[in-house]
Design an enzyme around this catalytic site. Structure first.
Site, PDB file in Angstrom:
ATOM      1  N   LYS A  14       0.888  -1.075   0.060  1.00  0.00           N
ATOM      2  CA  LYS A  14       0.004  -0.036   0.030  1.00  0.00           C
ATOM      3  C   LYS A  14       0.875   1.483   0.096  1.00  0.00           C
ATOM      4  O   LYS A  14       0.693   2.385  -0.782  1.00  0.00           O
ATOM      5  CB  LYS A  14      -0.936   0.027   1.321  1.00  0.00           C
ATOM      6  CG  LYS A  14      -2.200   0.898   1.321  1.00  0.00           C
ATOM      7  CD  LYS A  14      -3.105   0.182   2.259  1.00  0.00           C
ATOM      8  CE  LYS A  14      -2.769   0.257   3.506  1.00  0.00           C
ATOM      9  NZ  LYS A  14      -3.156   1.242   4.398  1.00  0.00           N
ATOM     10  N   ARG A  89     -11.215   2.574   8.552  1.00  0.00           N
ATOM     11  CA  ARG A  89     -11.112   1.198   8.738  1.00  0.00           C
ATOM     12  C   ARG A  89     -12.139   0.431   8.994  1.00  0.00           C
ATOM     13  O   ARG A  89     -12.208  -0.622   9.029  1.00  0.00           O
ATOM     14  CB  ARG A  89      -9.965   1.245  10.154  1.00  0.00           C
ATOM     15  CG  ARG A  89      -8.547   1.588   9.562  1.00  0.00           C
ATOM     16  CD  ARG A  89      -7.533   1.270  11.122  1.00  0.00           C
ATOM     17  NE  ARG A  89      -6.311   2.093  10.827  1.00  0.00           N
ATOM     18  CZ  ARG A  89      -5.373   1.718  10.160  1.00  0.00           C
ATOM     19  NH1 ARG A  89      -5.550   0.300   9.526  1.00  0.00           N
ATOM     20  NH2 ARG A  89      -4.305   2.220  10.152  1.00  0.00           N
ATOM     21  N   ARG A 128      11.217  -7.734   4.517  1.00  0.00           N
ATOM     22  CA  ARG A 128      11.115  -6.122   4.828  1.00  0.00           C
ATOM     23  C   ARG A 128      11.888  -5.897   5.565  1.00  0.00           C
ATOM     24  O   ARG A 128      12.075  -6.347   6.654  1.00  0.00           O
ATOM     25  CB  ARG A 128       9.441  -6.193   5.030  1.00  0.00           C
ATOM     26  CG  ARG A 128       9.350  -4.656   5.079  1.00  0.00           C
ATOM     27  CD  ARG A 128       7.829  -4.502   5.019  1.00  0.00           C
ATOM     28  NE  ARG A 128       7.039  -4.678   5.963  1.00  0.00           N
ATOM     29  CZ  ARG A 128       5.969  -4.069   6.344  1.00  0.00           C
ATOM     30  NH1 ARG A 128       5.172  -3.340   5.349  1.00  0.00           N
ATOM     31  NH2 ARG A 128       5.285  -4.403   7.473  1.00  0.00           N
ATOM     32  N   ARG A 163      11.785  -5.913  11.437  1.00  0.00           N
ATOM     33  CA  ARG A 163      11.019  -5.747  12.505  1.00  0.00           C
ATOM     34  C   ARG A 163      10.757  -7.190  13.025  1.00  0.00           C
ATOM     35  O   ARG A 163      10.651  -8.326  12.259  1.00  0.00           O
ATOM     36  CB  ARG A 163       9.708  -5.119  12.143  1.00  0.00           C
ATOM     37  CG  ARG A 163       9.585  -3.859  12.610  1.00  0.00           C
ATOM     38  CD  ARG A 163       8.380  -3.052  12.089  1.00  0.00           C
ATOM     39  NE  ARG A 163       7.235  -3.844  12.517  1.00  0.00           N
ATOM     40  CZ  ARG A 163       5.830  -3.511  11.996  1.00  0.00           C
ATOM     41  NH1 ARG A 163       5.724  -2.411  11.446  1.00  0.00           N
ATOM     42  NH2 ARG A 163       5.074  -4.022  12.570  1.00  0.00           N
ATOM     43  N   ARG A 174      -1.898 -11.624  11.663  1.00  0.00           N
ATOM     44  CA  ARG A 174      -2.296 -10.217  11.185  1.00  0.00           C
ATOM     45  C   ARG A 174      -2.945 -10.348   9.967  1.00  0.00           C
ATOM     46  O   ARG A 174      -3.928  -9.396   9.687  1.00  0.00           O
ATOM     47  CB  ARG A 174      -0.915  -9.366  11.002  1.00  0.00           C
ATOM     48  CG  ARG A 174      -0.119  -8.968  12.193  1.00  0.00           C
ATOM     49  CD  ARG A 174       1.327  -8.751  12.004  1.00  0.00           C
ATOM     50  NE  ARG A 174       1.538  -7.281  11.275  1.00  0.00           N
ATOM     51  CZ  ARG A 174       2.700  -7.064  10.499  1.00  0.00           C
ATOM     52  NH1 ARG A 174       3.867  -7.830  10.789  1.00  0.00           N
ATOM     53  NH2 ARG A 174       2.559  -5.829   9.833  1.00  0.00           N
TER      54      ARG A 174
END
Ligand SMILES: [Zn+2]
Length: 217
Positions: A14, A89, A128, A163, A174
């Protein structure tokens, strides 16, 4: 040109697509996080209220977010459209947002769902990395998102970090949370014929080319 709302799972690209849109169409990028951070800095009543809520670790209520958002999209630079990030959201927020658009005499925008294969997203997230200093996000397996020097930020030369919660196991959780929370919103926009679905499983450029076709300008 109208406003654009992108919906995608975590690691669905995104941020990348938002940046590409911003550059291609010269649109302002509006994130509710930035709005809140910006509004907490001045001396106004709303600023005091936001600071109090954030200090107490509570979630900023929708009506405050809506007030800030309305003031933001009323600005001239939004006349030709804008990209909304991280909002709405929930269906409640979507309805409140729709009311703001009505009040301002603005059209409903494009709601674009980046249809993302879970396994691909899982592989992406495992690779990532991001810059702890400037926040720029990279990906070691995506050609366009690789840092020029491995493990080093192109912009500020800081060492990149991975992370801890960016791994396959937590991603599964998630992703499922995203589906559960987002499905009602997707259904809401589908019923209103505002939803466009884009195949987000080829590469960054293919996804972007499809978005451009939808926007068509
Ligand atoms: Zn950096």
């Amino acid at each position: 040109m109208k406003s654009i709302i992108l919906i995608a799972p975590p690691a669905g690209g995104k941020g990348t697509q938002s940046n590409m849109l911003k550059e291609e169409y010269n649109l302002p990028h509006i994130s509710t996080g930035d709005l809140l951070r910006g509004a907490s800095k001045d001396d106004s009543n709303i600023s005091k209220e936001i600071n109090k809520i954030m200090q107490e670790g509570r979630l900023v209520p929708d009506h405050i977010v809506m007030t800030l958002l309305k003031a933001r999209i009323e600005k001239d630079d939004c006349n030709n459209g804008y990209i909304l990030d991280g909002f709405p959201r929930t269906v409640e927020q979507a309805i409140a947002y729709e009311n703001i658009l009505k009040e301002l005499g603005k059209e409903n925008g494009y709601v674009i769902l980046l249809d993302t294969n879970k396994e691909d997203a899982k592989a992406r997230i495992a690779n990532r990395v991001s810059c702890p200093k400037c926040g720029r996000v990279y990906n070691n397996i995506i050609e366009d998102l690789k840092p020029q020097v491995i493990n080093q930020c192109d912009d500020c030369n800081s060492a990149l970090v991975h992370r801890e919660d960016d791994n396959a196991e937590t991603y599964e959780k998630r992703y499922n949370e995203y589906l559960e929370k987002t499905q009602p919103l997707i259904d809401f926009y589908k019923e209103k014929n505002l939803l466009y679905e884009v195949d987000n499983n080829v590469d960054v450029d293919y996804t972007f080319s499809q978005i451009k076709k939808i926007i068509g300008e």
